[in-house]
Design a protein around this motif. Structure first.
Motif, PDB file in Angstrom:
ATOM      1  N   LEU A   1       0.816  -1.209   0.000  1.00 29.95           N
ATOM      2  CA  LEU A   1       0.000   0.000   0.000  1.00 29.95           C
ATOM      3  C   LEU A   1       0.854   1.266   0.000  1.00 29.95           C
ATOM      4  O   LEU A   1       0.346   2.352  -0.239  1.00 29.95           O
ATOM      5  CB  LEU A   1      -0.952   0.014   1.203  1.00 29.95           C
ATOM      6  CG  LEU A   1      -1.965  -1.133   1.240  1.00 29.95           C
ATOM      7  CD1 LEU A   1      -2.827  -1.020   2.486  1.00 29.95           C
ATOM      8  CD2 LEU A   1      -2.809  -1.160  -0.013  1.00 29.95           C
ATOM      9  N   GLU A   2       2.144   1.120   0.257  1.00 28.05           N
ATOM     10  CA  GLU A   2       3.045   2.272   0.239  1.00 28.05           C
ATOM     11  C   GLU A   2       3.463   2.565  -1.196  1.00 28.05           C
ATOM     12  O   GLU A   2       3.495   1.684  -2.041  1.00 28.05           O
ATOM     13  CB  GLU A   2       4.282   1.988   1.101  1.00 28.05           C
ATOM     14  CG  GLU A   2       3.938   1.790   2.560  1.00 28.05           C
ATOM     15  CD  GLU A   2       5.151   1.415   3.388  1.00 28.05           C
ATOM     16  OE1 GLU A   2       6.286   1.523   2.881  1.00 28.05           O
ATOM     17  OE2 GLU A   2       4.953   1.013   4.534  1.00 28.05           O
ATOM     18  N   GLU A   3       3.764   3.827  -1.462  1.00 29.53           N
ATOM     19  CA  GLU A   3       4.203   4.232  -2.798  1.00 29.53           C
ATOM     20  C   GLU A   3       5.593   3.661  -3.079  1.00 29.53           C
ATOM     21  O   GLU A   3       6.442   3.603  -2.201  1.00 29.53           O
ATOM     22  CB  GLU A   3       4.289   5.762  -2.886  1.00 29.53           C
ATOM     23  CG  GLU A   3       2.958   6.442  -2.890  1.00 29.53           C
ATOM     24  CD  GLU A   3       2.320   6.486  -4.267  1.00 29.53           C
ATOM     25  OE1 GLU A   3       3.011   6.226  -5.264  1.00 29.53           O
ATOM     26  OE2 GLU A   3       1.126   6.769  -4.314  1.00 29.53           O
ATOM     27  N   ASP A   4       5.824   3.271  -4.327  1.00 33.77           N
ATOM     28  CA  ASP A   4       7.164   2.875  -4.755  1.00 33.77           C
ATOM     29  C   ASP A   4       7.981   4.136  -4.996  1.00 33.77           C
ATOM     30  O   ASP A   4       7.431   5.200  -5.278  1.00 33.77           O
ATOM     31  CB  ASP A   4       7.107   2.070  -6.051  1.00 33.77           C
ATOM     32  CG  ASP A   4       6.653   0.636  -5.821  1.00 33.77           C
ATOM     33  OD1 ASP A   4       6.765   0.151  -4.683  1.00 33.77           O
ATOM     34  OD2 ASP A   4       6.192   0.005  -6.790  1.00 33.77           O
ATOM     35  N   MET A   5       9.293   4.014  -4.895  1.00 33.41           N
ATOM     36  CA  MET A   5      10.161   5.138  -5.221  1.00 33.41           C
ATOM     37  C   MET A   5      10.011   5.444  -6.703  1.00 33.41           C
ATOM     38  O   MET A   5       9.908   4.546  -7.520  1.00 33.41           O
ATOM     39  CB  MET A   5      11.619   4.811  -4.900  1.00 33.41           C
ATOM     40  CG  MET A   5      11.905   4.707  -3.414  1.00 33.41           C
ATOM     41  SD  MET A   5      11.590   6.240  -2.521  1.00 33.41           S
ATOM     42  CE  MET A   5      12.829   7.285  -3.209  1.00 33.41           C
TER      43      MET A   5
END
Length: 98
Positions: free
Chosen positions: A75-79
């Motif tokens: 659920l976290e954004e990718d770099m």
């Protein structure tokens, strides 16, 4: 074909619930946790979630698939590519000198 969220463990369900109600996490991650929560707890389909949250069907499907593959970390954004940060996180937190 209807996209379903995989079965969650107790720890994962608790973490998802906390993330969906959080007031300290970023708005994006809270919204993504709410997408998954609607699918898990209410059994809503991707189009139903999209209509309820005023999102695109493709966006909802993207995050449901990513959660199924990676779990809560998904659920976290990718770099992203682009210019590296000018300041480190520590430098952002330091008080400025006059």
């Amino acid at each position: 074909m209807t996209l379903r969220v995989r079965a969650l463990g107790d720890d994962e369900a608790d973490g998802l619930s906390r993330m969906a109600r959080s007031r300290t996490l970023g708005a994006g991650i809270v919204r993504r946790a709410q997408i998954v929560r609607h699918a898990v707890e209410e059994g809503l389909s991707a189009p139903e979630i999209a209509a309820r949250m005023d999102l695109c069907d493709a966006t909802v499907r993207f995050w449901l698939k990513r959660f199924n593959e990676r779990g809560l970390q998904g659920l976290e954004e990718d770099m992203r590519s682009g210019r590296p940060p000018t300041y480190t996180q520590l430098e952002h937190r330091l008080p400025r000198r006059s």
